[in-house]
Design a protein around this motif. Structure first.
Motif, short mmCIF file in Angstrom:
data_model
loop_
_atom_site.label_atom_id
_atom_site.label_comp_id
_atom_site.label_asym_id
_atom_site.label_seq_id
_atom_site.Cartn_x
_atom_site.Cartn_y
_atom_site.Cartn_z
N TYR A 47 -3.92 4.62 -0.28
CA TYR A 47 -3.83 3.51 0.66
C TYR A 47 -4.77 3.71 1.84
N SER A 48 -4.90 4.95 2.30
CA SER A 48 -5.84 5.23 3.40
C SER A 48 -7.26 4.91 2.98
N GLN A 49 -7.61 5.28 1.75
CA GLN A 49 -8.95 4.99 1.25
C GLN A 49 -9.16 3.49 1.09
N HIS A 50 -8.13 2.80 0.67
CA HIS A 50 -8.21 1.34 0.58
C HIS A 50 -8.51 0.74 1.96
N LEU A 51 -7.83 1.24 2.98
CA LEU A 51 -8.07 0.75 4.34
C LEU A 51 -9.49 1.02 4.80
N ILE A 52 -10.00 2.20 4.48
CA ILE A 52 -11.36 2.56 4.89
C ILE A 52 -12.37 1.61 4.25
N LEU A 53 -12.17 1.30 2.97
CA LEU A 53 -13.15 0.47 2.26
C LEU A 53 -12.97 -1.02 2.46
N TYR A 54 -11.76 -1.48 2.60
CA TYR A 54 -11.53 -2.92 2.52
C TYR A 54 -10.94 -3.58 3.76
N SER A 55 -10.63 -2.85 4.80
CA SER A 55 -10.11 -3.52 5.99
C SER A 55 -11.27 -4.07 6.81
N PRO A 56 -11.07 -5.21 7.42
CA PRO A 56 -12.15 -5.81 8.20
C PRO A 56 -12.52 -4.93 9.40
N GLN A 57 -13.79 -4.68 9.58
CA GLN A 57 -14.26 -3.82 10.65
C GLN A 57 -13.87 -4.34 12.02
N SER A 58 -14.03 -5.63 12.25
CA SER A 58 -13.74 -6.17 13.57
C SER A 58 -12.26 -6.05 13.91
N SER A 59 -11.39 -6.23 12.93
CA SER A 59 -9.96 -6.10 13.18
C SER A 59 -9.60 -4.68 13.55
N PRO A 96 -0.32 8.44 16.48
CA PRO A 96 -1.74 8.81 16.65
C PRO A 96 -2.66 7.67 16.26
N ALA A 97 -3.81 7.63 16.90
CA ALA A 97 -4.83 6.63 16.57
C ALA A 97 -5.82 7.26 15.60
N PHE A 98 -6.15 6.52 14.55
CA PHE A 98 -7.06 7.03 13.54
C PHE A 98 -8.36 6.25 13.59
N ARG A 99 -9.44 6.94 13.36
CA ARG A 99 -10.74 6.30 13.29
C ARG A 99 -10.98 5.83 11.88
N LYS A 100 -11.52 4.63 11.74
CA LYS A 100 -11.77 4.08 10.42
C LYS A 100 -12.97 4.75 9.75
N SER A 101 -13.87 5.27 10.51
CA SER A 101 -15.13 5.75 9.96
C SER A 101 -15.07 7.17 9.38
N LEU A 102 -13.91 7.65 9.06
CA LEU A 102 -13.80 8.96 8.43
C LEU A 102 -13.80 8.78 6.93
N TYR A 103 -14.83 9.24 6.27
CA TYR A 103 -14.98 9.05 4.85
C TYR A 103 -14.59 10.34 4.12
N THR A 104 -13.66 10.22 3.20
CA THR A 104 -13.24 11.38 2.42
C THR A 104 -14.23 11.62 1.29
N LYS A 105 -14.13 12.77 0.69
CA LYS A 105 -14.98 13.11 -0.45
C LYS A 105 -14.81 12.08 -1.57
N GLU A 106 -13.57 11.64 -1.78
CA GLU A 106 -13.30 10.67 -2.83
C GLU A 106 -13.98 9.33 -2.55
N ILE A 107 -14.01 8.92 -1.29
CA ILE A 107 -14.67 7.68 -0.92
C ILE A 107 -16.16 7.78 -1.18
N VAL A 108 -16.76 8.89 -0.77
CA VAL A 108 -18.19 9.10 -0.98
C VAL A 108 -18.50 9.06 -2.48
N GLU A 109 -17.71 9.77 -3.28
CA GLU A 109 -17.93 9.78 -4.72
C GLU A 109 -17.75 8.40 -5.33
#
Length: 144
Positions: A66-78, A92-105
């Motif tokens: 689900y975190s990876q889904h948010l990174i790839l598909y959530s609207p940037q402006s939102s 805690p506040a999380f940054r959207k721009s953290l890309y996991t190894k799985e996302i990169v692959e």
């Protein structure tokens, strides 16, 4: 794996098959019967407590999907709006721009297979051009 349309039940079923854990062990851990487990395999969503138990028994972080889904598909402006909004929230506040190894692959696989171009990856997933080209260079993909 389709990160855009998550069907957590089928992903769990696939992980059970790969792990080879017997159904009676799963039933005992989840405190349910075999019929309930089969129904869970067909379910597209789960209660977080149930998903946590599946994550423990299979030793796999299903929440990360689900975190990876948010990174790839959530609207940037939102996401920027939510992060900039001043709140007294203790979460805690999380940054959207953290890309996991799985996302990169995942992204590089799309480019390798010709399913997406570099420019379509940049526009659809809102990945900065410099970040994508760093990944391509790092994984020696520039000439492929």
């Amino acid at each position: 794996m389709d990160l855009k349309h998550l069907h957590i039940g089928s992903m769990i079923k696939e992980m059970v098959t790969k792990s080879g854990i017997e159904i009676h062990r799963i039933c005992k851990f989840l405190n349910c019967n075999e019929e309930d487990v089969i129904k869970m395999y067909e379910s597209p969503t789960f209660d977080t407590e149930v998903l946590l138990r599946w994550s423990k028994v299979l030793q796999y972080d299903f929440f990360r999907l689900y975190s990876q889904h948010l990174i790839l598909y959530s609207p940037q402006s939102s996401m920027n709006y939510i992060q900039k909004k001043k709140t007294d929230n203790l979460l805690p506040a999380f940054r959207k721009s953290l890309y996991t190894k799985e996302i990169v692959e995942f992204v590089l696989h799309k480019i390798r297979k010709g399913e997406m171009t570099k420019s379509s990856v940049i526009s659809e997933y809102k990945i900065p051009k410099s970040t994508l080209y760093k990944w391509l260079h790092k994984y020696d993909m520039m000439n492929k």
